[in-house]
Design a protein around this motif. Sequence first.
Motif, PDB file in Angstrom:
ATOM      1  N   GLU A  32      12.830  -9.069 -20.299  1.00  0.00           N
ATOM      2  CA  GLU A  32      14.010  -8.200 -20.323  1.00  0.00           C
ATOM      3  C   GLU A  32      13.990  -7.098 -19.275  1.00  0.00           C
ATOM      4  N   ASP A  33      12.812  -6.637 -18.895  1.00  0.00           N
ATOM      5  CA  ASP A  33      12.709  -5.433 -18.064  1.00  0.00           C
ATOM      6  C   ASP A  33      12.352  -5.683 -16.604  1.00  0.00           C
ATOM      7  N   VAL A  34      11.941  -6.911 -16.262  1.00  0.00           N
ATOM      8  CA  VAL A  34      11.487  -7.203 -14.899  1.00  0.00           C
ATOM      9  C   VAL A  34      12.189  -8.458 -14.381  1.00  0.00           C
ATOM     10  N   ASP A  35      12.623  -8.420 -13.131  1.00  0.00           N
ATOM     11  CA  ASP A  35      13.187  -9.614 -12.499  1.00  0.00           C
ATOM     12  C   ASP A  35      12.034 -10.428 -11.912  1.00  0.00           C
TER      13      ASP A  35
ATOM     14  N   GLN B  23       0.823  -1.204   0.000  1.00  0.00           N
ATOM     15  CA  GLN B  23       0.000   0.000   0.000  1.00  0.00           C
ATOM     16  C   GLN B  23       0.862   1.262   0.000  1.00  0.00           C
ATOM     17  N   ASP B  24       1.980   1.240   0.692  1.00  0.00           N
ATOM     18  CA  ASP B  24       2.822   2.431   0.757  1.00  0.00           C
ATOM     19  C   ASP B  24       3.922   2.459  -0.299  1.00  0.00           C
ATOM     20  N   SER B  25       3.841   1.568  -1.289  1.00  0.00           N
ATOM     21  CA  SER B  25       4.824   1.538  -2.371  1.00  0.00           C
ATOM     22  C   SER B  25       4.681   2.773  -3.261  1.00  0.00           C
ATOM     23  N   ALA B  26       5.789   3.246  -3.794  1.00  0.00           N
ATOM     24  CA  ALA B  26       5.769   4.373  -4.734  1.00  0.00           C
ATOM     25  C   ALA B  26       5.266   3.944  -6.105  1.00  0.00           C
ATOM     26  N   ILE B  27       5.174   2.630  -6.313  1.00  0.00           N
ATOM     27  CA  ILE B  27       4.694   2.100  -7.598  1.00  0.00           C
ATOM     28  C   ILE B  27       3.174   2.213  -7.644  1.00  0.00           C
ATOM     29  N   SER B  28       2.672   2.913  -8.652  1.00  0.00           N
ATOM     30  CA  SER B  28       1.221   3.088  -8.774  1.00  0.00           C
ATOM     31  C   SER B  28       0.689   2.647 -10.134  1.00  0.00           C
ATOM     32  N   SER B  29       1.577   2.301 -11.052  1.00  0.00           N
ATOM     33  CA  SER B  29       1.152   1.830 -12.367  1.00  0.00           C
ATOM     34  C   SER B  29       2.098   0.736 -12.824  1.00  0.00           C
ATOM     35  N   ILE B  30       1.635  -0.135 -13.701  1.00  0.00           N
ATOM     36  CA  ILE B  30       2.466  -1.274 -14.098  1.00  0.00           C
ATOM     37  C   ILE B  30       3.661  -0.841 -14.949  1.00  0.00           C
ATOM     38  N   GLU B  31       3.587   0.315 -15.571  1.00  0.00           N
ATOM     39  CA  GLU B  31       4.749   0.807 -16.321  1.00  0.00           C
ATOM     40  C   GLU B  31       5.950   1.011 -15.408  1.00  0.00           C
ATOM     41  N   GLN B  32       5.678   1.296 -14.153  1.00  0.00           N
ATOM     42  CA  GLN B  32       6.746   1.547 -13.186  1.00  0.00           C
ATOM     43  C   GLN B  32       7.445   0.277 -12.707  1.00  0.00           C
ATOM     44  N   LEU B  33       6.999  -0.878 -13.191  1.00  0.00           N
ATOM     45  CA  LEU B  33       7.645  -2.131 -12.813  1.00  0.00           C
ATOM     46  C   LEU B  33       8.928  -2.375 -13.600  1.00  0.00           C
ATOM     47  N   GLN B  34       9.196  -1.562 -14.593  1.00  0.00           N
ATOM     48  CA  GLN B  34      10.439  -1.706 -15.348  1.00  0.00           C
ATOM     49  C   GLN B  34      11.627  -1.553 -14.388  1.00  0.00           C
ATOM     50  N   GLY B  35      12.494  -2.563 -14.387  1.00  0.00           N
ATOM     51  CA  GLY B  35      13.649  -2.544 -13.501  1.00  0.00           C
ATOM     52  C   GLY B  35      13.355  -3.017 -12.090  1.00  0.00           C
ATOM     53  N   LYS B  36      12.109  -3.434 -11.811  1.00  0.00           N
ATOM     54  CA  LYS B  36      11.712  -3.894 -10.483  1.00  0.00           C
ATOM     55  C   LYS B  36      11.643  -5.423 -10.442  1.00  0.00           C
ATOM     56  N   SER B  37      11.361  -5.960  -9.270  1.00  0.00           N
ATOM     57  CA  SER B  37      11.201  -7.411  -9.130  1.00  0.00           C
ATOM     58  C   SER B  37       9.730  -7.748  -8.934  1.00  0.00           C
ATOM     59  N   MET B  38       9.306  -8.878  -9.482  1.00  0.00           N
ATOM     60  CA  MET B  38       7.913  -9.307  -9.377  1.00  0.00           C
ATOM     61  C   MET B  38       7.859 -10.797  -9.084  1.00  0.00           C
ATOM     62  N   ALA B  39       7.146 -11.149  -8.035  1.00  0.00           N
ATOM     63  CA  ALA B  39       6.891 -12.558  -7.741  1.00  0.00           C
ATOM     64  C   ALA B  39       5.712 -13.021  -8.595  1.00  0.00           C
TER      65      ALA B  39
END
Length: 278
Positions: free
Chosen positions: A154-157, A112-128
């Motif tokens: 290529e863009d998401v771990d 809830q307190d993440s700075a990520i608010s849109s899926i475009e912002q997942l570039q360079g981030k990690s996702m389970a």
Amino acid sequence: MILLYLCISFAPSGAAAHGDEGLKLGVIPYTSPRTVVKLYAPVASLLSKALDVNVRVVTAASFDQYMQRVFDRQYDIIVLGSTFYFKAHDRADYQAVARGYPSFRAGIIVLQDSAISSIEQLQGKSMAAVNIKDRGGYKLQKMALLKRGVDVDEDVDVFFSGSNDSVIYAVLSGQNDAGAIRLDALQKPVFSQVRKKIKIIYTSPENPQFPFAVRQDMDPAMVVKIASALTSISMKKPETVDILNSLNIHGFEQVSSDQLEELRLVREEQAKKMGSTR
């Protein structure tokens, strides 16, 4: 020792007429094998009583092992996602009889307190995510990200956790920035106290629940009884409410292989459109 084959057996009085083995209800291991068996044991019990045949819940240690058993026709009744159903139908001629409702939605969650608010912002981030083959826990999210210009490869771990629950915990613990899940997993009682800590940044269109299918050579009268028993599970019956709550659905509806073929055509068209955008 790794447990490769789990089952629970329910044997009514008339089971002997169908042999000691009875029927195998094979459920895809979309969560841990032990959890799968626990979730579907009440369904097997109900089927055993309705059919007067011993019904065993059986699963496997992996998606690949489960599907190989499906292709070898080791299961009499199968429960699996629609994408896997198409493979079971094509290679082993299983026929759909019922599925849960309402449809589910896939999604991507962050804290809830993440700075990520849109899926475009997942570039360079990690996702389970659940599993590379899981539609609701990976594939739908991958397609959604691609539409927004984010190539998961290529863009998401991406880290595969094996189940929706594990993905949720990975996000809650801060192990991963985001998580790809079936959103109905958040409705489980175990997450009632932590749902407020989760923010949903992507919600997919509706997707049909897991279908139940049977072997093509099953006695037609038995098929009718199986469909009838499943659709009898209702929120209006106190004795079956717990079954539906544990599966996060409201009930079962009859469905045919022809109806799922219509779904296949829709998905194939969607895949063509996705291919033309790359």
